[in-house]
Design a protein around this motif. Structure first.
Motif, PDB file in Angstrom:
ATOM      1  N   VAL A 153      15.393   4.719  -7.331  1.00  0.00           N
ATOM      2  CA  VAL A 153      15.854   2.908  -6.906  1.00  0.00           C
ATOM      3  C   VAL A 153      17.155   2.855  -7.372  1.00  0.00           C
ATOM      4  O   VAL A 153      17.314   3.224  -8.522  1.00  0.00           O
ATOM      5  N   GLN A 154      17.736   1.900  -6.636  1.00  0.00           N
ATOM      6  CA  GLN A 154      19.128   1.617  -7.133  1.00  0.00           C
ATOM      7  C   GLN A 154      19.258   0.084  -7.350  1.00  0.00           C
ATOM      8  O   GLN A 154      18.729  -0.810  -6.227  1.00  0.00           O
ATOM      9  N   LEU A 155      19.712  -0.536  -8.244  1.00  0.00           N
ATOM     10  CA  LEU A 155      19.787  -1.981  -8.541  1.00  0.00           C
ATOM     11  C   LEU A 155      21.171  -2.374  -8.621  1.00  0.00           C
ATOM     12  O   LEU A 155      22.142  -1.883  -9.475  1.00  0.00           O
ATOM     13  N   VAL A 156      21.880  -3.530  -7.851  1.00  0.00           N
ATOM     14  CA  VAL A 156      22.968  -3.982  -7.860  1.00  0.00           C
ATOM     15  C   VAL A 156      23.033  -5.141  -8.272  1.00  0.00           C
ATOM     16  O   VAL A 156      22.288  -6.155  -7.350  1.00  0.00           O
ATOM     17  N   GLU A 157      23.539  -5.657  -9.243  1.00  0.00           N
ATOM     18  CA  GLU A 157      23.497  -7.096  -9.840  1.00  0.00           C
ATOM     19  C   GLU A 157      24.732  -7.896  -9.311  1.00  0.00           C
ATOM     20  O   GLU A 157      26.021  -7.178  -9.382  1.00  0.00           O
ATOM     21  N   SER A 158      24.952  -9.198  -9.330  1.00  0.00           N
ATOM     22  CA  SER A 158      25.940  -9.990  -9.107  1.00  0.00           C
ATOM     23  C   SER A 158      25.614 -11.372  -9.740  1.00  0.00           C
ATOM     24  O   SER A 158      24.354 -11.609  -9.817  1.00  0.00           O
ATOM     25  N   GLY A 159      26.714 -12.081  -9.881  1.00  0.00           N
ATOM     26  CA  GLY A 159      26.543 -13.363 -10.549  1.00  0.00           C
ATOM     27  C   GLY A 159      26.947 -13.101 -12.177  1.00  0.00           C
ATOM     28  O   GLY A 159      27.695 -12.261 -12.368  1.00  0.00           O
ATOM     29  N   GLY A 160      26.804 -14.040 -12.833  1.00  0.00           N
ATOM     30  CA  GLY A 160      27.215 -14.034 -14.272  1.00  0.00           C
ATOM     31  C   GLY A 160      28.751 -14.666 -14.523  1.00  0.00           C
ATOM     32  O   GLY A 160      29.133 -14.965 -13.353  1.00  0.00           O
ATOM     33  N   GLY A 161      29.088 -14.926 -15.666  1.00  0.00           N
ATOM     34  CA  GLY A 161      30.456 -15.201 -15.800  1.00  0.00           C
ATOM     35  C   GLY A 161      30.540 -16.154 -16.848  1.00  0.00           C
ATOM     36  O   GLY A 161      29.661 -16.235 -17.867  1.00  0.00           O
ATOM     37  N   LEU A 162      31.324 -17.037 -16.743  1.00  0.00           N
ATOM     38  CA  LEU A 162      31.556 -17.857 -18.076  1.00  0.00           C
ATOM     39  C   LEU A 162      31.218 -19.317 -17.610  1.00  0.00           C
ATOM     40  O   LEU A 162      31.679 -19.844 -16.622  1.00  0.00           O
ATOM     41  N   VAL A 163      30.471 -19.922 -18.440  1.00  0.00           N
ATOM     42  CA  VAL A 163      29.974 -21.401 -18.139  1.00  0.00           C
ATOM     43  C   VAL A 163      29.988 -22.038 -19.455  1.00  0.00           C
ATOM     44  O   VAL A 163      29.750 -21.662 -20.535  1.00  0.00           O
TER      45      VAL A 163
ATOM     46  N   TYR B  84       1.687   5.522  -9.730  1.00  0.00           N
ATOM     47  CA  TYR B  84       1.878   6.613  -9.151  1.00  0.00           C
ATOM     48  C   TYR B  84       3.346   7.226  -9.104  1.00  0.00           C
ATOM     49  O   TYR B  84       3.745   8.256  -8.756  1.00  0.00           O
ATOM     50  N   ALA B  85       4.329   6.178  -9.245  1.00  0.00           N
ATOM     51  CA  ALA B  85       5.631   6.192  -9.120  1.00  0.00           C
ATOM     52  C   ALA B  85       6.123   6.700 -10.339  1.00  0.00           C
ATOM     53  O   ALA B  85       5.789   6.604 -11.526  1.00  0.00           O
ATOM     54  N   THR B  86       7.300   7.749 -10.163  1.00  0.00           N
ATOM     55  CA  THR B  86       8.001   8.395 -11.246  1.00  0.00           C
ATOM     56  C   THR B  86       9.551   8.047 -11.211  1.00  0.00           C
ATOM     57  O   THR B  86      10.004   7.290 -10.411  1.00  0.00           O
ATOM     58  N   GLY B  87       9.939   8.188 -12.588  1.00  0.00           N
ATOM     59  CA  GLY B  87      11.473   7.620 -12.648  1.00  0.00           C
ATOM     60  C   GLY B  87      11.550   6.114 -13.384  1.00  0.00           C
ATOM     61  O   GLY B  87      12.833   5.758 -13.625  1.00  0.00           O
ATOM     62  N   TYR B  88      10.458   5.300 -13.348  1.00  0.00           N
ATOM     63  CA  TYR B  88      10.640   3.986 -13.709  1.00  0.00           C
ATOM     64  C   TYR B  88      10.714   3.897 -15.309  1.00  0.00           C
ATOM     65  O   TYR B  88      10.056   4.810 -15.978  1.00  0.00           O
TER      66      TYR B  88
ATOM     67  N   SER C 243      21.920 -12.455  -9.302  1.00  0.00           N
ATOM     68  CA  SER C 243      21.017 -11.757  -8.320  1.00  0.00           C
ATOM     69  C   SER C 243      20.840 -10.290  -8.559  1.00  0.00           C
ATOM     70  O   SER C 243      21.907  -9.699  -8.929  1.00  0.00           O
ATOM     71  N   CYS C 244      19.971  -9.678  -7.874  1.00  0.00           N
ATOM     72  CA  CYS C 244      19.578  -8.161  -8.355  1.00  0.00           C
ATOM     73  C   CYS C 244      18.906  -7.752  -6.913  1.00  0.00           C
ATOM     74  O   CYS C 244      18.058  -8.108  -6.644  1.00  0.00           O
ATOM     75  N   ALA C 245      19.677  -7.072  -6.078  1.00  0.00           N
ATOM     76  CA  ALA C 245      19.521  -6.399  -5.069  1.00  0.00           C
ATOM     77  C   ALA C 245      18.852  -4.834  -5.155  1.00  0.00           C
ATOM     78  O   ALA C 245      19.469  -4.019  -5.655  1.00  0.00           O
ATOM     79  N   ALA C 246      17.820  -4.544  -4.881  1.00  0.00           N
ATOM     80  CA  ALA C 246      17.163  -3.271  -4.866  1.00  0.00           C
ATOM     81  C   ALA C 246      17.297  -2.408  -3.470  1.00  0.00           C
ATOM     82  O   ALA C 246      17.003  -3.045  -2.708  1.00  0.00           O
ATOM     83  N   SER C 247      17.592  -1.057  -3.660  1.00  0.00           N
ATOM     84  CA  SER C 247      17.524  -0.283  -2.721  1.00  0.00           C
ATOM     85  C   SER C 247      16.776   1.083  -2.606  1.00  0.00           C
ATOM     86  O   SER C 247      16.815   1.401  -4.029  1.00  0.00           O
ATOM     87  N   GLY C 248      16.901   1.929  -1.722  1.00  0.00           N
ATOM     88  CA  GLY C 248      15.927   3.114  -2.107  1.00  0.00           C
ATOM     89  C   GLY C 248      14.678   3.090  -1.865  1.00  0.00           C
ATOM     90  O   GLY C 248      14.048   2.341  -0.798  1.00  0.00           O
ATOM     91  N   SER C 249      13.662   3.575  -2.907  1.00  0.00           N
ATOM     92  CA  SER C 249      12.199   3.565  -2.735  1.00  0.00           C
ATOM     93  C   SER C 249      11.625   2.179  -3.212  1.00  0.00           C
ATOM     94  O   SER C 249      10.843   2.132  -4.329  1.00  0.00           O
ATOM     95  N   THR C 250      12.092   1.296  -2.544  1.00  0.00           N
ATOM     96  CA  THR C 250      11.614   0.058  -2.915  1.00  0.00           C
ATOM     97  C   THR C 250      10.070  -0.415  -2.766  1.00  0.00           C
ATOM     98  O   THR C 250       9.375  -1.401  -3.471  1.00  0.00           O
ATOM     99  N   PHE C 251       9.266   0.580  -1.936  1.00  0.00           N
ATOM    100  CA  PHE C 251       8.084   0.381  -2.022  1.00  0.00           C
ATOM    101  C   PHE C 251       7.075   0.519  -3.018  1.00  0.00           C
ATOM    102  O   PHE C 251       6.073   0.080  -3.353  1.00  0.00           O
ATOM    103  N   SER C 252       7.887   1.414  -4.076  1.00  0.00           N
ATOM    104  CA  SER C 252       7.197   1.563  -5.056  1.00  0.00           C
ATOM    105  C   SER C 252       7.202   0.865  -6.402  1.00  0.00           C
ATOM    106  O   SER C 252       6.771   0.816  -7.275  1.00  0.00           O
ATOM    107  N   ILE C 253       8.235  -0.402  -6.271  1.00  0.00           N
ATOM    108  CA  ILE C 253       8.299  -1.583  -7.336  1.00  0.00           C
ATOM    109  C   ILE C 253       6.999  -2.373  -7.397  1.00  0.00           C
ATOM    110  O   ILE C 253       6.800  -2.996  -6.283  1.00  0.00           O
ATOM    111  N   SER C 254       6.614  -2.285  -8.458  1.00  0.00           N
ATOM    112  CA  SER C 254       5.539  -3.286  -8.953  1.00  0.00           C
ATOM    113  C   SER C 254       5.968  -4.701  -9.368  1.00  0.00           C
ATOM    114  O   SER C 254       5.512  -5.626  -9.231  1.00  0.00           O
ATOM    115  N   ALA C 255       7.119  -4.667 -10.004  1.00  0.00           N
ATOM    116  CA  ALA C 255       7.854  -5.813 -10.482  1.00  0.00           C
ATOM    117  C   ALA C 255       9.318  -5.674 -10.883  1.00  0.00           C
ATOM    118  O   ALA C 255       9.556  -4.491 -10.900  1.00  0.00           O
TER     119      ALA C 255
END
Length: 119
Positions: free
Chosen positions: A2-12, A102-106, A21-33
């Motif tokens: 699974v790859q996670l790509v974040e965006s946003g943040g900064g100075l306020v 059942y998923a590995t790598g998490y 924001s966080c966009a997930a890609s790859g084996s997203t079906f195995s994500i539980s949370a």
């Protein structure tokens, strides 16, 4: 994998708002949370907010009532709306994903995004 790509943040300024924001890609079906942790300089990485695949949410006491986590299942994206920001919210925010038994790598982690709140 699974790859996670974040965006946003900064100075306020204190009292302001930001959205992560966080966009997930790859084996997203195995994500539980998915959720967010943060780490301030010299401190440990702590959970900020979590949302399950069923929509249940959990927040750290320090952000409850100010931060809102949500998700768009169709886009495999999680959002963290941060309001009434305080200087103590300054940290690197990391997106992460938990998997089913059942998923590995998490857990998987994003690269981190800096949030700086000035007083």
């Amino acid at each position: 994998q699974v790859q996670l790509v974040e965006s946003g943040g900064g100075l306020v300024q204190a009292g302001g708002s930001l959205r992560l924001s966080c966009a997930a890609s790859g084996s997203t079906f195995s994500i539980s949370a998915m959720g967010w942790h943060r780490q301030a300089p010299g401190k440990q990485r702590d959970l900020v907010a979590l949302i399950s695949s069923g929509g249940s949410t959990n927040y750290a006491a320090s952000v409850k009532g100010r931060f809102t986590i949500s998700r768009d299942g169709a886009k495999n994206t999680v959002y963290l709306e941060m309001n009434s920001l305080k200087p103590e919210d300054t940290a690197v925010y990391y997106c992460y994903a938990e998997g089913y038994a059942y998923a590995t790598g998490y857990p998987y982690w994003g690269q981190g995004t800096q949030v700086t709140v000035s007083s």
